[in-house]
Enzyme design. Structure first.
Site, PDB file in Angstrom:
ATOM      1  N   ASP A 216     -21.753  16.206 -28.176  1.00 24.04           N
ATOM      2  CA  ASP A 216     -20.496  16.475 -28.881  1.00 24.04           C
ATOM      3  C   ASP A 216     -19.960  17.806 -28.378  1.00 24.04           C
ATOM      4  O   ASP A 216     -20.507  18.861 -28.720  1.00 24.04           O
ATOM      5  CB  ASP A 216     -20.752  16.559 -30.391  1.00 24.04           C
ATOM      6  CG  ASP A 216     -21.063  15.209 -30.994  1.00 24.04           C
ATOM      7  OD1 ASP A 216     -20.172  14.349 -30.999  1.00 24.04           O
ATOM      8  OD2 ASP A 216     -22.201  15.008 -31.462  1.00 24.04           O
TER       9      ASP A 216
ATOM     10  N   ASP B  82     -20.206   6.016 -34.316  1.00 20.92           N
ATOM     11  CA  ASP B  82     -20.605   7.420 -34.456  1.00 20.92           C
ATOM     12  C   ASP B  82     -20.490   7.875 -35.914  1.00 20.92           C
ATOM     13  O   ASP B  82     -19.407   7.858 -36.496  1.00 20.92           O
ATOM     14  CB  ASP B  82     -19.732   8.297 -33.551  1.00 20.92           C
ATOM     15  CG  ASP B  82     -20.293   9.705 -33.424  1.00 20.92           C
ATOM     16  OD1 ASP B  82     -21.308  10.020 -34.075  1.00 20.92           O
ATOM     17  OD2 ASP B  82     -19.706  10.491 -32.651  1.00 20.92           O
TER      18      ASP B  82
HETATM   19  C1  DX5 Z   1     -20.257  14.141 -35.641  1.00 24.14           C
HETATM   20  C2  DX5 Z   1     -21.013  13.733 -34.449  1.00 24.14           C
HETATM   21  C3  DX5 Z   1     -22.206  12.857 -34.614  1.00 24.14           C
HETATM   22  C4  DX5 Z   1     -23.167  13.208 -35.700  1.00 24.14           C
HETATM   23  C5  DX5 Z   1     -23.363  12.025 -36.597  1.00 24.14           C
HETATM   24  O1  DX5 Z   1     -18.936  14.510 -35.279  1.00 24.14           O
HETATM   25  O2  DX5 Z   1     -20.150  13.050 -33.547  1.00 24.14           O
HETATM   26  O3  DX5 Z   1     -22.788  12.803 -33.350  1.00 24.14           O
HETATM   27  O4  DX5 Z   1     -24.321  13.712 -35.216  1.00 24.14           O
HETATM   28  O5  DX5 Z   1     -24.648  11.804 -37.067  1.00 24.14           O
HETATM   29  P1  DX5 Z   1     -25.035  11.729 -38.636  1.00 24.14           P
HETATM   30  O6  DX5 Z   1     -23.827  11.247 -39.417  1.00 24.14           O
HETATM   31  O7  DX5 Z   1     -26.163  10.744 -38.719  1.00 24.14           O
HETATM   32  O8  DX5 Z   1     -25.443  13.090 -39.007  1.00 24.14           O
HETATM   33 ZN    ZN Z   2     -20.208  12.306 -31.611  1.00 24.14          ZN
END
Ligand code: DX5
Ligand code: ZN
Length: 226
Positions: free
Chosen positions: A35, A176
Site C-alpha cells: 500500500d 481488499d
Molecule cells: C487498507 C489496505 C489493506 C489492509 C486491509 O487500505 O489496503 O491492505 O491491510 O486489511 P484488514 O482490513 O484485514 O486490516
Molecule cells: Zn491495499
C-alpha cells in the site's frame, strides 16, 4: 481454483519486517501487497518506495502495488514491476486512466483499477479492454482493521456477473479489506480471485503464516458460482 493470497505488508510487524517477509516467502504466499500512500489521497503514509525496493531485493515474491496516491502517473515509472506483478490505482485518483493503464502495460505488468466502496463497477466500462484486474475495496482505504462497509459482498457478486456478461471472464477481482477466513470463503465463491490478507487473517497473530495460508486454501478450494 483456490484464491490467490496477497499479504498486506503494511500489516506486518514493521520493527521485524525482515523476519516477517522471509517467513511469508517461505510459507509460499502468492504476492506481497504494497500500500503506497501519499498522505493526500488518503490521510496516512505507511510504506515508502525505498522500503519496498529493499524488500524486493530480499525476496522473490511477486509484487502487488496498491497505489493510494493522487496522480498515480507520477509514481508508476518509479516502480520495479514486470510480467508477473500487479499495479493498481484508484479510479478517482487521476483524470488520465488510459495513460496510467498504458504505462503499466508498457512495463509488461498487469494493470488494475481500484474501486472505492462508493464507486460503481459500471465506471469500468470504457477501460474493460485494457485492464487485467479490478480491486474492490471493502473498507475506506488507508487504514487496516476497519469494519466492512455495507453492501460490499453483494458488489463482488454483481461485479463478477457484470464482467462475465461483458465477456471479461479473464479480468480478475481482488478484494481488499476485512478478508477473514470465514468471509474469504464467500468472497471467493462469489467471484473474488485475489484476496488481500491483513489484520483480519494473516497478521492477526493467532497462527503461523503457514497455518494461515493453509486455512485460506481449505476455505477457498471450491468452485466459484459465476
Ligand atoms: C487498507 C489496505 C489493506 C489492509 C486491509 O487500505 O489496503 O491492505 O491491510 O486489511 P484488514 O482490513 O484485514 O486490516
Ligand atoms: Zn491495499
Amino acid at each position: 481454483m483456490k484464491a490467490e493470497i496477497t499479504a498486506s505488508i503494511m500489516c506486518a510487524d514493521l520493527l521485524n519486517l525482515e523476519r516477517d517477509i522471509l517467513a511469508l516467502e517461505k510459507a509460499g504466499v502468492d504476492y506481497f501487497h504494497y500500500d503506497l500512500m501519499d498522505g493526500h489521497f488518503v490521510p496516512n503514509v505507511t510504506l515508502g518506495l525505498e522500503t519496498v525496493c529493499e524488500i524486493q531485493k530480499r525476496v522473490k515474491v511477486r509484487s502487488d502495488f496498491h497505489l493510494l496516491v493522487n496522480q498515480p502517473e507520477d509514481i508508476i515509472p518509479l516502480l520495479d514491476a514486470g510480467v508477473e506483478d500487479l499495479i493498481g490505482f484508484h479510479y478517482s485518483a487521476t483524470k488520465n486512466i488510459d495513460k496510467c493503464l498504458n504505462m503499466i502495460h508498457d512495463m509488461q505488468a498487469n494493470a488494475g483499477i481500484v474501486l472505492d466502496t462508493n464507486d460503481h463497477y459500471e465506471l469500468l466500462e470504457p477501460y474493460l479492454d485494457n485492464i487485467d484486474y479490478v480491486t474492490l475495496m471493502m473498507i475506506r482505504p488507508g487504514f487496516a482493521g476497519q469494519p466492512m462497509v455495507d453492501g460490499m459482498i453483494e458488489k463482488i457478486m454483481e461485479t463478477r456477473k457484470w464482467l462475465n456478461n461483458h465477456e471479461k471472464h479473464h479480468v480478475k477481482i481482488m478484494i481488499d479489506g476485512n478478508v477473514s477466513y470465514e468471509r474469504a470463503r464467500l468472497m471467493h465463491k462469489l467471484g473474488g480471485d485475489i484476496l488481500v490478507a491483513g489484520t483480519s487473517s494473516l497478521f492477526k497473530g493467532d497462527m503461523s503464516f503457514e497455518e494461515s495460508l493453509k486455512t485460506f486454501e481449505e476455505y477457498t478450494s471450491h468452485k466459484e458460482l459465476y
